[in-house]
Design an enzyme around this catalytic site. Structure first.
Site, mmCIF file in Angstrom:
data_model
loop_
_atom_site.group_PDB
_atom_site.id
_atom_site.type_symbol
_atom_site.label_atom_id
_atom_site.label_comp_id
_atom_site.label_asym_id
_atom_site.label_seq_id
_atom_site.Cartn_x
_atom_site.Cartn_y
_atom_site.Cartn_z
ATOM 1 N N GLN A 161 -4.387 -1.328 9.769
ATOM 2 C CA GLN A 161 -4.324 -2.674 9.195
ATOM 3 C C GLN A 161 -4.910 -3.686 10.176
ATOM 4 O O GLN A 161 -4.478 -3.775 11.324
ATOM 5 C CB GLN A 161 -2.862 -3.020 8.848
ATOM 6 C CG GLN A 161 -2.679 -4.341 8.147
ATOM 7 C CD GLN A 161 -3.302 -4.379 6.742
ATOM 8 O OE1 GLN A 161 -3.185 -3.428 5.971
ATOM 9 N NE2 GLN A 161 -3.978 -5.472 6.433
ATOM 10 N N LYS A 196 0.844 -1.200 0.000
ATOM 11 C CA LYS A 196 0.000 0.000 0.000
ATOM 12 C C LYS A 196 0.884 1.258 0.000
ATOM 13 O O LYS A 196 0.618 2.219 -0.720
ATOM 14 C CB LYS A 196 -0.923 -0.001 1.225
ATOM 15 C CG LYS A 196 -2.052 -1.014 1.100
ATOM 16 C CD LYS A 196 -2.780 -1.266 2.409
ATOM 17 C CE LYS A 196 -3.760 -2.423 2.240
ATOM 18 N NZ LYS A 196 -4.386 -2.848 3.498
ATOM 19 N N ASP A 231 -10.809 3.079 4.567
ATOM 20 C CA ASP A 231 -11.217 1.675 4.394
ATOM 21 C C ASP A 231 -12.742 1.519 4.444
ATOM 22 O O ASP A 231 -13.270 0.450 4.151
ATOM 23 C CB ASP A 231 -10.601 0.823 5.519
ATOM 24 C CG ASP A 231 -9.425 -0.004 5.039
ATOM 25 O OD1 ASP A 231 -9.308 -0.192 3.815
ATOM 26 O OD2 ASP A 231 -8.649 -0.466 5.890
#
Ligand code: NDP
Length: 283
Positions: free
Chosen positions: A93, A49, A116
């Protein structure tokens, strides 16, 4: 033989478009990725990422925290990022170590930086959506957004079609079902308690497999001409495989996504798209 949906090529195309758009902006979109602990798979995801962000010209910040960090200290880091004007998207994450409460952590991300799209406010917005807007304008979870992008790119008509989504996770199954519903598909969500799964799948015009079991979808579950989207990433002795038995299904399906090179790269492209969208909204 099914036509291959090339997620890798489409992801590259999107990343190039983003890079060109960023070059025209007067500011740098910024993404912060927070990693707690040293889980090897998470490290790989976070690094890819970060690399993708840098390649398109974003400002990127990787924050690696000790696996024993307290909930309070982690929240302090997030609150600081919430206020940081250089940061437009915050990604924590997952999974987090067991002593940390994921829900509380996500709830503390500013919904305007929730790249997200896990925050209840943004999930609620998705639920309330009646029609799917242009994807460039939609803040949606990265993997389902990437799937919708592939469907649109290959001009696959979903309106009125019977779509079977296998898997009901908050990450993939539920949001893709909502997005397809908002695109006028008739959606059935299946899971481990579903009766007659094989029969249900065999009636589908489109199958989205997000299960996490290697080669789960076989030829007896797919009728001729079905579009098959394989979200699964399973590490086996034979290497990375999806949730679909590709060899069995590629001769029956009309379109199929490969693993690797299908949905996976689209998830990264959507992350960049979401960061850009949040950054532009912020400005
Ligand atoms: P989860 O484990 O959260 O969910 C799996 C779902 O599959 C659950 O709803 C579960 O049902 C259902 N399921 C499991 N076994 C069966 C079965 N035998 N029959 C029917 N349904 C079943 O997984 P995720 O949604 O997070 O991920 C799914 C897959 O997609 C994984 O392989 C993951 O690695 C991959 N993935 C890939 C991404 C990408 O970028 N390509 C991004 C995210 C995920 P129940 O709810 O009843 O337990």
């Amino acid at each position: 033989m099914a036509q291959l949906i090339d997620g890798k090529a489409l992801s590259k195309k999107i990343q190039l478009q983003i890079k060109q758009e960023v070059a025209r902006l007067k500011f740098k979109p910024g993404l912060a990725v927070v990693l707690v602990g040293e889980d090897p798979a998470s490290q790989v995801y976070v690094n890819s990422k970060e690399k993708a962000c840098q390649a398109v010209g974003f400002y990127s910040q990787k924050i690696v925290l000790d696996k024993n960090i307290t909930q309070e200290k982690l929240l302090t880091v997030i609150k600081k990022l919430n206020k940081d004007p250089k940061i437009h998207g915050i990604l924590v994450q997952l999974p987090l170590p067991k002593h940390l409460n994921e829900k509380i952590v996500i709830d503390n991300i500013n919904p305007e930086k929730d790249v997200d799209v896990f925050h209840p406010y943004n999930v609620g917005e998705l639920l309330l959506m009646k029609y799917l807007p242009k994807l460039d304008e939609l803040l949606a979870p990265c993997t389902p957004k990437g799937i919708m992008r592939m469907i649109q790119e290959y001009k696959i008509d979903v309106a009125g079609k019977k779509v079977v989504v296998i898997g009901r996770s908050n990450l993939v199954g539920k949001p893709i079902a909502l997005m397809l519903l908002a695109s006028n598909a008739t959606v059935e969500i299946c899971h481990s308690r579903t009766h007659d799964l094989e029969k249900t799948c065999a009636q589908a015009d489109i199958i989205i497999a997000a299960i996490g079991q290697a080669n789960f979808v076989n030829k007896s579950m797919v009728k001729k001409g079905t579009v098959v989207i394989d979200v699964g990433i399973n590490r086996t002795k034979e290497g990375l495989v999806g949730d679909v038995n590709f060899k069995e299904v590629e001769n029956i399906a009309s379109y199929i996504t490969p693993v690797p090179g299908g949905v996976g790269p689209m998830t990264i492209a959507s992350l960049l798209e979401n960061t850009l969208l949040l950054a532009k909204k912020h400005q």
